[in-house]
Design a protein around this motif. Structure first.
Motif, PDB file in Angstrom:
ATOM      1  N   HIS A   1       2.362   6.204  -2.916  1.00  0.00           N
ATOM      2  CA  HIS A   1       3.441   6.881  -3.629  1.00  0.00           C
ATOM      3  C   HIS A   1       3.011   7.206  -5.052  1.00  0.00           C
ATOM      4  O   HIS A   1       3.227   8.303  -5.561  1.00  0.00           O
ATOM      5  N   LEU A   2       2.369   6.208  -5.682  1.00  0.00           N
ATOM      6  CA  LEU A   2       1.892   6.420  -7.045  1.00  0.00           C
ATOM      7  C   LEU A   2       0.837   7.516  -7.070  1.00  0.00           C
ATOM      8  O   LEU A   2       0.816   8.367  -7.946  1.00  0.00           O
ATOM      9  N   LEU A   3      -0.014   7.488  -6.065  1.00  0.00           N
ATOM     10  CA  LEU A   3      -1.090   8.465  -6.023  1.00  0.00           C
ATOM     11  C   LEU A   3      -0.529   9.876  -5.873  1.00  0.00           C
ATOM     12  O   LEU A   3      -1.089  10.831  -6.373  1.00  0.00           O
TER      13      LEU A   3
ATOM     14  N   LEU B   1      -2.023  16.480 -14.704  1.00  0.00           N
ATOM     15  CA  LEU B   1      -2.639  16.502 -13.393  1.00  0.00           C
ATOM     16  C   LEU B   1      -1.636  17.031 -12.378  1.00  0.00           C
ATOM     17  O   LEU B   1      -0.513  16.599 -12.353  1.00  0.00           O
TER      18      LEU B   1
ATOM     19  N   ARG C   1       2.196  10.831  -7.167  1.00  0.00           N
ATOM     20  CA  ARG C   1       2.880  11.249  -8.386  1.00  0.00           C
ATOM     21  C   ARG C   1       2.083  10.785  -9.599  1.00  0.00           C
ATOM     22  O   ARG C   1       2.538   9.950 -10.354  1.00  0.00           O
TER      23      ARG C   1
ATOM     24  N   SER D   1       0.797  -1.221   0.000  1.00  0.00           N
ATOM     25  CA  SER D   1       0.000   0.000   0.000  1.00  0.00           C
ATOM     26  C   SER D   1       0.837   1.284   0.000  1.00  0.00           C
ATOM     27  O   SER D   1       0.475   2.230  -0.682  1.00  0.00           O
TER      28      SER D   1
ATOM     29  N   SER E   1       3.380   1.943  -1.577  1.00  0.00           N
ATOM     30  CA  SER E   1       3.786   2.188  -2.945  1.00  0.00           C
ATOM     31  C   SER E   1       2.634   2.784  -3.731  1.00  0.00           C
ATOM     32  O   SER E   1       2.825   3.655  -4.561  1.00  0.00           O
ATOM     33  N   LEU E   2       1.453   2.282  -3.449  1.00  0.00           N
ATOM     34  CA  LEU E   2       0.310   2.833  -4.155  1.00  0.00           C
ATOM     35  C   LEU E   2       0.143   4.288  -3.772  1.00  0.00           C
ATOM     36  O   LEU E   2      -0.064   5.149  -4.616  1.00  0.00           O
TER      37      LEU E   2
ATOM     38  N   ARG F   1       0.724   9.991 -12.992  1.00  0.00           N
ATOM     39  CA  ARG F   1       1.308  10.146 -14.316  1.00  0.00           C
ATOM     40  C   ARG F   1       0.326   9.618 -15.351  1.00  0.00           C
ATOM     41  O   ARG F   1       0.736   9.095 -16.373  1.00  0.00           O
ATOM     42  N   LEU F   2      -0.943   9.710 -15.029  1.00  0.00           N
ATOM     43  CA  LEU F   2      -1.932   9.077 -15.885  1.00  0.00           C
ATOM     44  C   LEU F   2      -2.792  10.136 -16.519  1.00  0.00           C
ATOM     45  O   LEU F   2      -3.681  10.698 -15.912  1.00  0.00           O
TER      46      LEU F   2
END
Lengths: 497, 497
Positions: B12-14, B42, B16, B7, B9-10, B18-19
């Motif tokens: 972390h993705l949230l 975004l 940053r 979690s 990491s997620l 990049r979508l």
């Protein structure tokens, strides 16, 4: 190692010396050895991680082992890795997935923002962030003009910082397969076939390994049953993922702490303990999407002929918040290792970022645990012993024959043969000490070659030994020795195939 | 994408995102397209590098392009990369080199030391340093118990932070070959054959590309002639490496600034302008090691049969301080691009770190410039057009036939065929609108399949189309269409090969 170099980088290397060869390692031996245990540590620095201690000796020198949780790949390990990746690629090919890749420098910008442009101009080294452990294809997908559906795979390095356990490293390679644009369970059925095909190629059977399958919608249905608010869903998933790692009491306690009633907590744990789909249908009712999805998937499993590999297990929820449907993970049936691979459907990941959703599912399959599995099954001969493979060894019996030997090696390589050109100093030594420096027949020399170069040739698994000796070369001939049969004959140098 | 996730990491993705999918991208089209130019950005962040400007729009959203100097590899580019790497590996095999690899996390410790253990426990993301752009094998070599000589190659990613030019990126792949333990010029001769073999495999000729060769010992000899102190050697090398980039006057000025006499500066530049080995011998004398080495190498070049690829050019010194003998770099003869690859002998790199020296030489060959070369030569057809390759497309003509279609796909895959299982929504649409929902013969449907699925099959280069239709399936049959000949016939499902 040079085109890519620049002086600041060298300076950088000089500042971080990692070259530990002991001066004594090389003394006096023509066959030099670098001993793992005679390493010297140069300069003082910290190692990191769980122990956080300073691995320095009295001279203040660096520990030159690879950083904890990372690996070197010497030739023998590299051959094994290549073999495993070839299996990943072959299964992906069979499943008609396309390979993609993406930069690992995604987050450089973030660092620079923190460090300031000035610093990055001055230092030749630059930090970058761990990769986000999200479907990497999604990043690429978001940048490409593509038409759906898409079946993409990647084999790439991942990094993370966490406590290491068996089969869990800080740096590893991962095979990812993702399908975008297929909303139906057919997509999950395809992914599961890929996983099973891989196991089968590795010689692993369904009695060694299984795949637990469930759906996030199961938990969703339970939460609905107890009118638990939507915003608790992700939190409950993360707690429930610890089933099997924590005791039932600890899980209950954690669930209670989110504000759930004890009735709801009991209900959740009861449903998540179910291992039978018909029982689930009884509890949730047959109209529930979770049940329909899972039944469809198990019917696909029959059609695909991997039903014996998969089992329903309501406790599988996977740790990540973004899953929305079917989730699965492969495990060793002996229960010694952590999950071999895992994945599921994540239909709503794109909307998390304010975009329209695309149906998506995928899995990640690390190289570390599967190699552990293969090691455990090694008595079954699953890990191949992959020897070095060389076709010919070209061996000039005299230094003056290096030219012709090079020419022979060069032309054999152009014909597609893997050729090693060797020189054995000890052979020359024998020559001068055992034979006075008069004419030496190739037959005599090749007797020695049999004891030395032949052994070398056998060790590196060569198929032919090509001896370039004076008496033969005068006639434009070379002596060929087939290593498997020990057959020996003369051939015109130009006629070597 | 899942086994490796957790979690944090997620999160972390949230943080940053990049979508960049535009909500409008997916509207209303069953064949969805993500358009490169309709990307949304975004959240606010900095991009980095040469411009150092903030690439944000009014909404404060991130630029989702790959970081500057890095690349995505969508399927078509990935196929090209795989093809190029296969060439690297095949040449390495022919030359009897062994592949190795090593961790890229070498310097994590350094960061942690700076950031403190506490920080690294809290954040899931961790920074790490750029790789040192030194012979990577050397690092591994220093950690392994090995016997000499060794011939190792690596294909790995490299990173650096610097201004980007054509064929010069911040992230690239590099093929490195290194030989340890061979003091004689024979080792350099082997490396040069590897480079030439690669060019030849790519279809590049010696009139497209050449390799400039010199020796660091040439400059050393000149410095000796003018009694220039040893400690200026590295500094002079770095300045002299700029010959061709800077004007002669600028070079002279830089050399003067190190304290050299104007006579010495003239002497250096005169010798380094030589392009003929016999002229060099005249100036330096035949007893000089530099001349002997180079003559030996050019004689090997004749034996190996690549003499037309190499030329003596005293101005080649390579930018790195650690070279000690022969140095070389490949260049495009039109002079449009930077060096394609480069390398040389570095016999004294280990002693820099306080260990005993080992004879070593090697080269680095990046993927970026060679692809540029191939692009420039594309009219010669050097860059292959590598299509996607699929053996069979299995196509159920009805949703109820998905099960049997899966079963057929599954069994073909087990037989080693690459199988795509497709579903064409538009076909169903045709079916319901053009034909009322009564019995539809496969012949009629396959007419439509010809227009839609057949086109799809041709586009992805499939060799067979396997149609699973109701009337045939009732008899246990499927319809097979060979795409090259357009031949069509019925086969028992179980007898498909």
């Amino acid at each position: 190692m040079a085109a890519w170099s620049s002086s600041p980088s060298l300076r950088h290397l000089l500042l971080r010396p990692r070259l530990p060869l002991s001066p004594t390692c090389f003394a006096g031996s023509s066959r030099r050895h670098v001993h793992r245990h005679s390493r010297r540590r140069l300069f003082s620095t910290l190692t990191h991680g769980d122990t956080a201690s300073t691995h320095c000796d009295g001279d203040g020198v660096v520990d030159v082992n690879p950083p904890r949780g990372t690996r070197d790949f010497p030739p023998e390990d590299m051959r094994l890795r290549t073999w495993l990746f070839d299996q990943f690629r072959e299964v992906s090919r069979l499943m008609a997935f396309e390979e993609v890749d993406f930069p690992v420098l995604e987050s450089e910008a973030l660092f620079i923002r923190k460090a300031g442009e000035e610093i990055t101009q001055q230092v030749s080294s630059i930090f970058f962030l761990y990769l986000p452990f999200s479907p990497p294809s999604l990043l690429l997908f978001s940048r490409k003009s593509v038409s759906l559906p898409l079946k993409w795979f990647t084999i790439g390095q991942c990094w993370r910082y966490e406590r290491m356990t068996r089969g869990r490293r800080r740096e590893h390679y991962q095979w990812n397969m993702d399908i975008f644009g297929v909303p139906k369970v057919r997509a999950e059925a395809e992914l599961l076939q890929a996983i099973v095909l891989l196991f089968q190629r590795l010689g692993i059977t369904s009695s060694d390994v299984g795949i637990r399958v469930s759906s996030r919608k199961v938990l969703q249905a339970v939460l609905n049953m107890y009118s638990i608010p939507e915003h608790l869903f992700a939190q409950v998933c993360v707690i429930v993922d610890k089933l099997g790692k924590l005791t039932r009491e600890e899980i209950e306690k954690e669930l209670m702490s989110t504000g759930l009633s004890s009735e709801a907590v009991r209900g959740i744990i009861e449903v998540l303990s179910l291992k039978s789909l018909s029982k689930l249908e009884e509890v949730l009712g047959s109209g529930v999407e979770a049940v329909a999805d899972l039944k469809k998937l198990f019917s696909f499993a029959e059609q695909y002929d991997y039903a014996d590999w998969i089992c329903f297990d309501a406790s599988v929820v996977r740790g990540l918040a973004y899953y929305t449907g079917i989730v699965f993970e492969a495990f060793d049936r002996e229960g010694n290792l952590r999950a071999i691979c895992g994945g599921g459907r994540y239909d709503r990941l794109l909307s998390t970022f304010g975009s329209e959703d695309i149906p998506a599912c995928g899995f990640g399959f690390g190289d570390a645990v599967i190699v552990e599995v293969c090691h455990l099954l090694k008595e079954k001969g699953l890990l191949p012993d992959i020897p070095r493979q060389i076709d010919d060894i070209v061996f000039p019996l005299d230094e003056e024959l290096e030219g012709p030997a090079s020419s022979i090696a060069s032309s054999l390589r152009k014909k597609g043969r893997a050729v090693d050109l060797v020189e054995d100093k000890r052979l020359k030594w024998y020559k001068y000490y055992f034979f006075p420096p008069f004419y030496i027949s190739v037959t005599e020399i090749s007797l020695l070659a049999t004891t030395r170069v032949f052994k070398h040739a056998e060790r590196i698994n060569a198929s032919r030994l090509i001896l370039v000796g004076n008496s033969e070369w005068e006639r434009g001939m070379v002596r060929v020795k087939i290593l498997s049969t020990r057959e020996e004959f003369e051939v015109k140098a130009g006629e070597l195939e």
